[in-house]
Motif scaffolding. Structure first.
Motif, PDB file in Angstrom:
ATOM      1  N   UNK A 116     -69.909  10.509 -12.532  1.00  0.00           N
ATOM      2  CA  UNK A 116     -70.958  11.388 -13.046  1.00  0.00           C
ATOM      3  C   UNK A 116     -71.666  10.721 -14.220  1.00  0.00           C
ATOM      4  N   UNK A 117     -72.981  10.766 -14.203  1.00  0.00           N
ATOM      5  CA  UNK A 117     -73.781  10.336 -15.348  1.00  0.00           C
ATOM      6  C   UNK A 117     -74.364  11.593 -15.978  1.00  0.00           C
ATOM      7  N   UNK A 118     -73.928  11.869 -17.202  1.00  0.00           N
ATOM      8  CA  UNK A 118     -74.445  13.035 -17.899  1.00  0.00           C
ATOM      9  C   UNK A 118     -75.199  12.565 -19.134  1.00  0.00           C
ATOM     10  N   UNK A 119     -74.503  12.327 -20.228  1.00  0.00           N
ATOM     11  CA  UNK A 119     -75.171  11.934 -21.473  1.00  0.00           C
ATOM     12  C   UNK A 119     -75.485  10.434 -21.519  1.00  0.00           C
ATOM     13  N   UNK A 120     -74.694   9.632 -20.825  1.00  0.00           N
ATOM     14  CA  UNK A 120     -74.831   8.175 -20.878  1.00  0.00           C
ATOM     15  C   UNK A 120     -73.838   7.530 -21.823  1.00  0.00           C
ATOM     16  N   UNK A 121     -73.088   8.330 -22.553  1.00  0.00           N
ATOM     17  CA  UNK A 121     -72.159   7.783 -23.558  1.00  0.00           C
ATOM     18  C   UNK A 121     -70.986   7.026 -22.927  1.00  0.00           C
ATOM     19  N   UNK A 122     -70.504   7.481 -21.794  1.00  0.00           N
ATOM     20  CA  UNK A 122     -69.423   6.767 -21.110  1.00  0.00           C
ATOM     21  C   UNK A 122     -69.910   5.397 -20.664  1.00  0.00           C
ATOM     22  N   UNK A 123     -71.122   5.323 -20.147  1.00  0.00           N
ATOM     23  CA  UNK A 123     -71.670   4.049 -19.675  1.00  0.00           C
ATOM     24  C   UNK A 123     -71.897   3.106 -20.854  1.00  0.00           C
ATOM     25  N   UNK A 124     -72.386   3.630 -21.981  1.00  0.00           N
ATOM     26  CA  UNK A 124     -72.553   2.801 -23.171  1.00  0.00           C
ATOM     27  C   UNK A 124     -71.212   2.216 -23.597  1.00  0.00           C
ATOM     28  N   UNK A 125     -70.172   3.042 -23.608  1.00  0.00           N
ATOM     29  CA  UNK A 125     -68.840   2.575 -23.989  1.00  0.00           C
ATOM     30  C   UNK A 125     -68.344   1.508 -23.006  1.00  0.00           C
ATOM     31  N   UNK A 126     -68.584   1.729 -21.716  1.00  0.00           N
ATOM     32  CA  UNK A 126     -68.156   0.764 -20.701  1.00  0.00           C
ATOM     33  C   UNK A 126     -68.859  -0.578 -20.882  1.00  0.00           C
ATOM     34  N   UNK A 127     -70.161  -0.552 -21.156  1.00  0.00           N
ATOM     35  CA  UNK A 127     -70.882  -1.809 -21.357  1.00  0.00           C
ATOM     36  C   UNK A 127     -70.392  -2.522 -22.615  1.00  0.00           C
ATOM     37  N   UNK A 128     -70.086  -1.772 -23.667  1.00  0.00           N
ATOM     38  CA  UNK A 128     -69.539  -2.403 -24.869  1.00  0.00           C
ATOM     39  C   UNK A 128     -68.240  -3.136 -24.545  1.00  0.00           C
ATOM     40  N   UNK A 129     -67.371  -2.491 -23.762  1.00  0.00           N
ATOM     41  CA  UNK A 129     -66.107  -3.138 -23.412  1.00  0.00           C
ATOM     42  C   UNK A 129     -66.336  -4.353 -22.517  1.00  0.00           C
ATOM     43  N   UNK A 130     -67.218  -4.225 -21.546  1.00  0.00           N
ATOM     44  CA  UNK A 130     -67.521  -5.357 -20.656  1.00  0.00           C
ATOM     45  C   UNK A 130     -67.969  -6.568 -21.465  1.00  0.00           C
ATOM     46  N   UNK A 131     -68.836  -6.362 -22.443  1.00  0.00           N
ATOM     47  CA  UNK A 131     -69.323  -7.491 -23.240  1.00  0.00           C
ATOM     48  C   UNK A 131     -68.233  -8.086 -24.128  1.00  0.00           C
ATOM     49  N   UNK A 132     -67.179  -7.339 -24.397  1.00  0.00           N
ATOM     50  CA  UNK A 132     -66.037  -7.919 -25.112  1.00  0.00           C
ATOM     51  C   UNK A 132     -65.276  -8.905 -24.225  1.00  0.00           C
ATOM     52  N   UNK A 133     -65.460  -8.802 -22.906  1.00  0.00           N
ATOM     53  CA  UNK A 133     -64.796  -9.705 -21.962  1.00  0.00           C
ATOM     54  C   UNK A 133     -65.667 -10.893 -21.579  1.00  0.00           C
ATOM     55  N   UNK A 134     -66.930 -10.873 -21.936  1.00  0.00           N
ATOM     56  CA  UNK A 134     -67.822 -11.975 -21.595  1.00  0.00           C
ATOM     57  C   UNK A 134     -69.235 -11.463 -21.406  1.00  0.00           C
ATOM     58  N   UNK A 135     -70.149 -12.388 -21.163  1.00  0.00           N
ATOM     59  CA  UNK A 135     -71.558 -12.034 -20.979  1.00  0.00           C
ATOM     60  C   UNK A 135     -71.911 -12.150 -19.501  1.00  0.00           C
ATOM     61  N   UNK A 136     -71.976 -10.999 -18.814  1.00  0.00           N
ATOM     62  CA  UNK A 136     -72.320 -11.058 -17.393  1.00  0.00           C
ATOM     63  C   UNK A 136     -73.782 -11.441 -17.183  1.00  0.00           C
ATOM     64  N   UNK A 137     -74.092 -11.945 -15.996  1.00  0.00           N
ATOM     65  CA  UNK A 137     -75.480 -12.256 -15.644  1.00  0.00           C
ATOM     66  C   UNK A 137     -76.295 -10.968 -15.564  1.00  0.00           C
ATOM     67  N   UNK A 138     -75.679  -9.903 -15.042  1.00  0.00           N
ATOM     68  CA  UNK A 138     -76.346  -8.605 -14.961  1.00  0.00           C
ATOM     69  C   UNK A 138     -75.300  -7.510 -14.811  1.00  0.00           C
ATOM     70  N   UNK A 139     -75.678  -6.298 -15.167  1.00  0.00           N
ATOM     71  CA  UNK A 139     -74.863  -5.112 -14.918  1.00  0.00           C
ATOM     72  C   UNK A 139     -75.760  -4.121 -14.194  1.00  0.00           C
ATOM     73  N   UNK A 140     -75.335  -3.718 -13.011  1.00  0.00           N
ATOM     74  CA  UNK A 140     -76.030  -2.696 -12.240  1.00  0.00           C
ATOM     75  C   UNK A 140     -75.153  -1.454 -12.261  1.00  0.00           C
ATOM     76  N   UNK A 141     -75.771  -0.285 -12.352  1.00  0.00           N
ATOM     77  CA  UNK A 141     -75.027   0.961 -12.476  1.00  0.00           C
ATOM     78  C   UNK A 141     -75.126   1.775 -11.195  1.00  0.00           C
ATOM     79  N   UNK A 142     -73.957   2.147 -10.655  1.00  0.00           N
ATOM     80  CA  UNK A 142     -73.871   2.989  -9.462  1.00  0.00           C
ATOM     81  C   UNK A 142     -73.151   4.284  -9.836  1.00  0.00           C
ATOM     82  N   UNK A 143     -73.817   5.408  -9.606  1.00  0.00           N
ATOM     83  CA  UNK A 143     -73.318   6.727 -10.013  1.00  0.00           C
ATOM     84  C   UNK A 143     -73.288   7.641  -8.802  1.00  0.00           C
ATOM     85  N   UNK A 144     -72.209   8.382  -8.636  1.00  0.00           N
ATOM     86  CA  UNK A 144     -72.125   9.341  -7.540  1.00  0.00           C
ATOM     87  C   UNK A 144     -73.060  10.524  -7.780  1.00  0.00           C
TER      88      UNK A 144
END
Length: 165
Positions: free
Chosen positions: A94-122
């Motif tokens: 679920x995408x509601x406020x966007x805060x979960x996705x922001x947190x997820x992207x912050x964590x992803x960038x702690x693991x490295x710099x991806x070429x791109x991040x695409x978002x898939x939401x049910x």
């Protein structure tokens, strides 16, 4: 309100395959956000052109409400491969406020710099508080203020709209 989970998942599968083809994304890393995002990502894996296993992300410690009183997190394991210069498909239920996705992207960038991040939401509820939108959406929903989407699973995977009152 009755939701057709199978139809929403089928729509996502078709969209993700088309998206990867249009963007020429090959062998992306699919990352499911615990818990519902992992369940949805498991359903999508057959439509994604990848040989990589499903990666999982627990954003508990990256949430902006983590320090609020009364939050007793159940922490799941994050399992991410090297992400440097890789295409990532981030999946959540679920995408509601966007805060979960922001947190997820912050964590992803702690693991490295991806070429791109695409978002898939049910389910996109359209109640964004941050400038975050999904590339792939199973279904757009408009709910009453006292309603939420509840995904249960993983076997069987079910969805319902529940009242919060």
């Amino acid at each position: 309100m009755k939701l057709d989970l199978e139809q929403s998942l089928a729509s996502m599968k078709a969209q993700v395959a088309n998206y990867c083809e249009q963007k020429n994304i090959q062998n992306p890393i699919v990352v499911g956000i615990h818990t519902g995002g992992v369940w949805v990502a498991e359903q999508l894996m057959s439509a994604v052109p990848t040989k990589e296993p499903l990666a999982t992300l627990d954003i508990t410690f990256y949430r902006d409400d983590f320090t609020r009183a009364g939050l007793n997190p159940k922490v799941n394991q994050t399992q991410l491969p090297a992400l440097e210069d890789r295409h990532v498909i981030l999946v959540d239920d679920v995408l509601m406020s966007g805060r979960t996705i922001r947190a997820a992207m912050n964590e992803i960038f702690d693991y490295g710099r991806p070429a791109s991040i695409s978002l898939a939401i049910l389910y996109d509820l359209g109640q964004h508080e941050l400038p975050i939108s999904a590339d792939i959406v199973g279904e757009q929903l408009t709910l009453n203020p006292n309603q939420r989407v509840k995904l249960s699973g993983p076997q069987p995977l079910t969805v319902a709209v529940v009242d919060t009152d």
